[in-house]
Write a protein that holds these residues in place. Structure first.
Motif, PDB file in Angstrom:
ATOM      1  N   GLU A   1      -2.088   6.204  -6.730  1.00  0.00           N
ATOM      2  CA  GLU A   1      -3.333   6.298  -5.880  1.00  0.00           C
ATOM      3  C   GLU A   1      -2.471   5.974  -4.631  1.00  0.00           C
ATOM      4  O   GLU A   1      -1.642   5.253  -4.382  1.00  0.00           O
ATOM      5  N   ILE A   2      -3.300   6.587  -3.390  1.00  0.00           N
ATOM      6  CA  ILE A   2      -2.864   6.320  -2.024  1.00  0.00           C
ATOM      7  C   ILE A   2      -4.108   5.557  -1.528  1.00  0.00           C
ATOM      8  O   ILE A   2      -5.233   5.689  -1.803  1.00  0.00           O
ATOM      9  N   SER A   3      -3.763   4.664  -0.710  1.00  0.00           N
ATOM     10  CA  SER A   3      -4.609   3.915   0.409  1.00  0.00           C
ATOM     11  C   SER A   3      -5.249   4.746   1.518  1.00  0.00           C
ATOM     12  O   SER A   3      -6.232   4.322   1.835  1.00  0.00           O
ATOM     13  N   ARG A   4      -3.928   5.186   2.040  1.00  0.00           N
ATOM     14  CA  ARG A   4      -4.275   5.794   3.227  1.00  0.00           C
ATOM     15  C   ARG A   4      -3.885   7.488   3.482  1.00  0.00           C
ATOM     16  O   ARG A   4      -2.653   7.557   2.847  1.00  0.00           O
ATOM     17  N   LEU A   5      -4.445   8.018   4.253  1.00  0.00           N
ATOM     18  CA  LEU A   5      -4.004   9.608   4.458  1.00  0.00           C
ATOM     19  C   LEU A   5      -3.730   9.611   5.886  1.00  0.00           C
ATOM     20  O   LEU A   5      -4.511   9.482   6.752  1.00  0.00           O
ATOM     21  N   ALA A   6      -2.485   9.695   6.275  1.00  0.00           N
ATOM     22  CA  ALA A   6      -2.110   9.590   7.870  1.00  0.00           C
ATOM     23  C   ALA A   6      -1.791  11.293   8.323  1.00  0.00           C
ATOM     24  O   ALA A   6      -1.078  11.922   7.696  1.00  0.00           O
ATOM     25  N   VAL A   7      -2.523  11.438   9.446  1.00  0.00           N
ATOM     26  CA  VAL A   7      -2.365  12.682  10.079  1.00  0.00           C
ATOM     27  C   VAL A   7      -2.008  12.504  11.473  1.00  0.00           C
ATOM     28  O   VAL A   7      -2.468  11.327  12.036  1.00  0.00           O
ATOM     29  N   PRO A   8      -1.313  13.587  12.131  1.00  0.00           N
ATOM     30  CA  PRO A   8      -1.108  13.447  13.952  1.00  0.00           C
ATOM     31  C   PRO A   8      -2.381  13.428  14.283  1.00  0.00           C
ATOM     32  O   PRO A   8      -3.054  14.243  14.040  1.00  0.00           O
ATOM     33  N   ASP A   9      -2.665  12.599  15.496  1.00  0.00           N
ATOM     34  CA  ASP A   9      -3.825  12.719  16.015  1.00  0.00           C
ATOM     35  C   ASP A   9      -3.886  13.957  16.907  1.00  0.00           C
ATOM     36  O   ASP A   9      -4.982  14.423  17.428  1.00  0.00           O
ATOM     37  N   PHE A  10      -2.846  14.468  17.271  1.00  0.00           N
ATOM     38  CA  PHE A  10      -2.823  15.770  17.899  1.00  0.00           C
ATOM     39  C   PHE A  10      -3.309  17.363  17.237  1.00  0.00           C
ATOM     40  O   PHE A  10      -3.364  18.173  17.861  1.00  0.00           O
ATOM     41  N   LYS A  11      -3.297  17.010  15.857  1.00  0.00           N
ATOM     42  CA  LYS A  11      -3.763  18.165  15.016  1.00  0.00           C
ATOM     43  C   LYS A  11      -4.987  18.074  14.303  1.00  0.00           C
ATOM     44  O   LYS A  11      -5.561  16.922  13.971  1.00  0.00           O
ATOM     45  N   LYS A  12      -5.839  18.898  14.337  1.00  0.00           N
ATOM     46  CA  LYS A  12      -7.144  18.855  13.676  1.00  0.00           C
ATOM     47  C   LYS A  12      -7.105  20.093  12.617  1.00  0.00           C
ATOM     48  O   LYS A  12      -6.831  21.310  12.756  1.00  0.00           O
ATOM     49  N   ALA A  13      -7.618  19.613  11.430  1.00  0.00           N
ATOM     50  CA  ALA A  13      -7.972  20.655  10.404  1.00  0.00           C
ATOM     51  C   ALA A  13      -9.408  20.406   9.818  1.00  0.00           C
ATOM     52  O   ALA A  13      -9.687  19.258   9.718  1.00  0.00           O
ATOM     53  N   GLU A  14     -10.340  21.348   9.767  1.00  0.00           N
ATOM     54  CA  GLU A  14     -11.738  21.195   9.278  1.00  0.00           C
ATOM     55  C   GLU A  14     -11.646  20.592   7.875  1.00  0.00           C
ATOM     56  O   GLU A  14     -12.622  19.746   7.489  1.00  0.00           O
ATOM     57  N   TRP A  15     -10.484  20.344   7.172  1.00  0.00           N
ATOM     58  CA  TRP A  15     -10.494  19.692   5.655  1.00  0.00           C
ATOM     59  C   TRP A  15      -9.829  18.334   5.747  1.00  0.00           C
ATOM     60  O   TRP A  15      -9.793  17.628   4.448  1.00  0.00           O
ATOM     61  N   GLN A  16      -9.568  17.802   6.841  1.00  0.00           N
ATOM     62  CA  GLN A  16      -9.084  16.537   6.498  1.00  0.00           C
ATOM     63  C   GLN A  16     -10.130  15.341   6.031  1.00  0.00           C
ATOM     64  O   GLN A  16      -9.207  14.687   5.243  1.00  0.00           O
ATOM     65  N   ASP A  17     -10.958  15.412   6.500  1.00  0.00           N
ATOM     66  CA  ASP A  17     -12.072  14.322   5.807  1.00  0.00           C
ATOM     67  C   ASP A  17     -12.071  14.738   4.438  1.00  0.00           C
ATOM     68  O   ASP A  17     -12.218  13.882   3.647  1.00  0.00           O
ATOM     69  N   LYS A  18     -12.294  15.724   4.052  1.00  0.00           N
ATOM     70  CA  LYS A  18     -12.449  16.151   2.540  1.00  0.00           C
ATOM     71  C   LYS A  18     -11.355  15.953   1.713  1.00  0.00           C
ATOM     72  O   LYS A  18     -11.364  15.222   0.558  1.00  0.00           O
ATOM     73  N   LEU A  19     -10.150  15.961   2.387  1.00  0.00           N
ATOM     74  CA  LEU A  19      -8.869  15.472   1.536  1.00  0.00           C
ATOM     75  C   LEU A  19      -8.817  14.094   1.502  1.00  0.00           C
ATOM     76  O   LEU A  19      -8.450  13.365   0.385  1.00  0.00           O
ATOM     77  N   ALA A  20      -9.330  13.298   2.451  1.00  0.00           N
ATOM     78  CA  ALA A  20      -9.343  11.760   2.346  1.00  0.00           C
ATOM     79  C   ALA A  20     -10.162  11.441   1.330  1.00  0.00           C
ATOM     80  O   ALA A  20      -9.909  10.508   0.272  1.00  0.00           O
ATOM     81  N   GLN A  21     -11.250  12.235   1.247  1.00  0.00           N
ATOM     82  CA  GLN A  21     -12.217  11.710   0.269  1.00  0.00           C
ATOM     83  C   GLN A  21     -11.961  12.192  -1.218  1.00  0.00           C
ATOM     84  O   GLN A  21     -12.191  11.372  -2.086  1.00  0.00           O
ATOM     85  N   ALA A  22     -10.958  13.070  -1.366  1.00  0.00           N
ATOM     86  CA  ALA A  22     -10.532  13.598  -2.492  1.00  0.00           C
ATOM     87  C   ALA A  22      -9.754  12.730  -3.068  1.00  0.00           C
ATOM     88  O   ALA A  22      -9.712  12.500  -4.450  1.00  0.00           O
ATOM     89  N   PHE A  23      -8.939  11.784  -2.373  1.00  0.00           N
ATOM     90  CA  PHE A  23      -8.156  10.852  -2.810  1.00  0.00           C
ATOM     91  C   PHE A  23      -8.728   9.283  -2.636  1.00  0.00           C
ATOM     92  O   PHE A  23      -8.090   8.480  -2.892  1.00  0.00           O
ATOM     93  N   GLN A  24      -9.673   9.301  -2.203  1.00  0.00           N
ATOM     94  CA  GLN A  24     -10.312   8.174  -1.834  1.00  0.00           C
ATOM     95  C   GLN A  24      -9.511   7.158  -0.869  1.00  0.00           C
ATOM     96  O   GLN A  24      -9.547   5.962  -1.284  1.00  0.00           O
ATOM     97  N   ALA A  25      -9.295   7.822   0.008  1.00  0.00           N
ATOM     98  CA  ALA A  25      -8.288   7.219   0.906  1.00  0.00           C
ATOM     99  C   ALA A  25      -8.846   7.093   2.280  1.00  0.00           C
ATOM    100  O   ALA A  25      -9.642   7.901   3.033  1.00  0.00           O
ATOM    101  N   GLU A  26      -8.451   5.990   3.156  1.00  0.00           N
ATOM    102  CA  GLU A  26      -8.781   5.776   4.308  1.00  0.00           C
ATOM    103  C   GLU A  26      -7.818   6.919   5.362  1.00  0.00           C
ATOM    104  O   GLU A  26      -6.871   7.155   5.161  1.00  0.00           O
TER     105      GLU A  26
ATOM    106  N   ILE B   1       0.818  -1.300   0.080  1.00  0.00           N
ATOM    107  CA  ILE B   1      -0.079  -0.035  -0.007  1.00  0.00           C
ATOM    108  C   ILE B   1       0.864   1.276   0.074  1.00  0.00           C
ATOM    109  O   ILE B   1       1.935   1.256   0.453  1.00  0.00           O
ATOM    110  N   THR B   2       0.441   2.379  -0.513  1.00  0.00           N
ATOM    111  CA  THR B   2       0.970   3.626  -0.454  1.00  0.00           C
ATOM    112  C   THR B   2       0.108   4.479   0.357  1.00  0.00           C
ATOM    113  O   THR B   2      -1.039   4.641   0.389  1.00  0.00           O
ATOM    114  N   VAL B   3       0.983   5.422   1.413  1.00  0.00           N
ATOM    115  CA  VAL B   3       0.305   6.057   2.320  1.00  0.00           C
ATOM    116  C   VAL B   3       0.945   7.445   2.152  1.00  0.00           C
ATOM    117  O   VAL B   3       2.088   7.637   1.854  1.00  0.00           O
TER     118      VAL B   3
END
Length: 126
Positions: A33-58, A2-4
């Motif tokens: 393509e990427i399979s996963r989008l990995a972010v630090p759990d201590f940072k939040k951005a309102e766009w994280q979910d939208k970014l994952a959706q844009a790349f169809q990544a978990e 997989i690619t992350v």
């Protein structure tokens, strides 16, 4: 295999900047393509979910202790990140490595554009 895509960002980062840097990193390493989008759990951005959706990544949140465990595998280190988070290596690289699963390997050093940092890693999944 997989690619992350691992990400780090500052407070000014936007969804548009995040999309651009992920696409640029994918193009640099000829990744389709990427399979996963990995972010630090201590940072939040309102766009994280939208970014994952844009790349169809978990979307995967990575804890600080796991990021610290990944430091020896990272290619770049940042004094600014260390001072702010306690993690001396690139957050993006550590996130990508952590979410890639077994035998993770970075494609290369993190890339920076605007307020977003992106690194790509491959691995055998979780």
């Amino acid at each position: 295999m997989i690619t992350v895509a691992g990400l780090g960002w500052n407070q000014t980062a936007t969804l548009e900047q995040a999309v651009l840097i992920v696409r640029a990193a994918m193009q640099t390493f000829s990744i389709q393509e990427i399979s996963r989008l990995a972010v630090p759990d201590f940072k939040k951005a309102e766009w994280q979910d939208k970014l994952a959706q844009a790349f169809q990544a978990e979307l995967v949140a990575v804890s600080k202790p796991v990021l610290i465990q990944m430091q020896p595998l990272c290619l770049t280190h940042s004094g600014i990140v260390a001072a702010a988070t306690g993690v001396a290596s690139s957050i993006a690289e550590a996130c990508a490595l952590a979410a890639a699963g077994h035998r993770p390997v970075l494609y290369g050093a993190r890339q920076v554009q605007g307020g977003v940092t992106c690194a790509l890693a491959k691995g055998e999944g979780l």
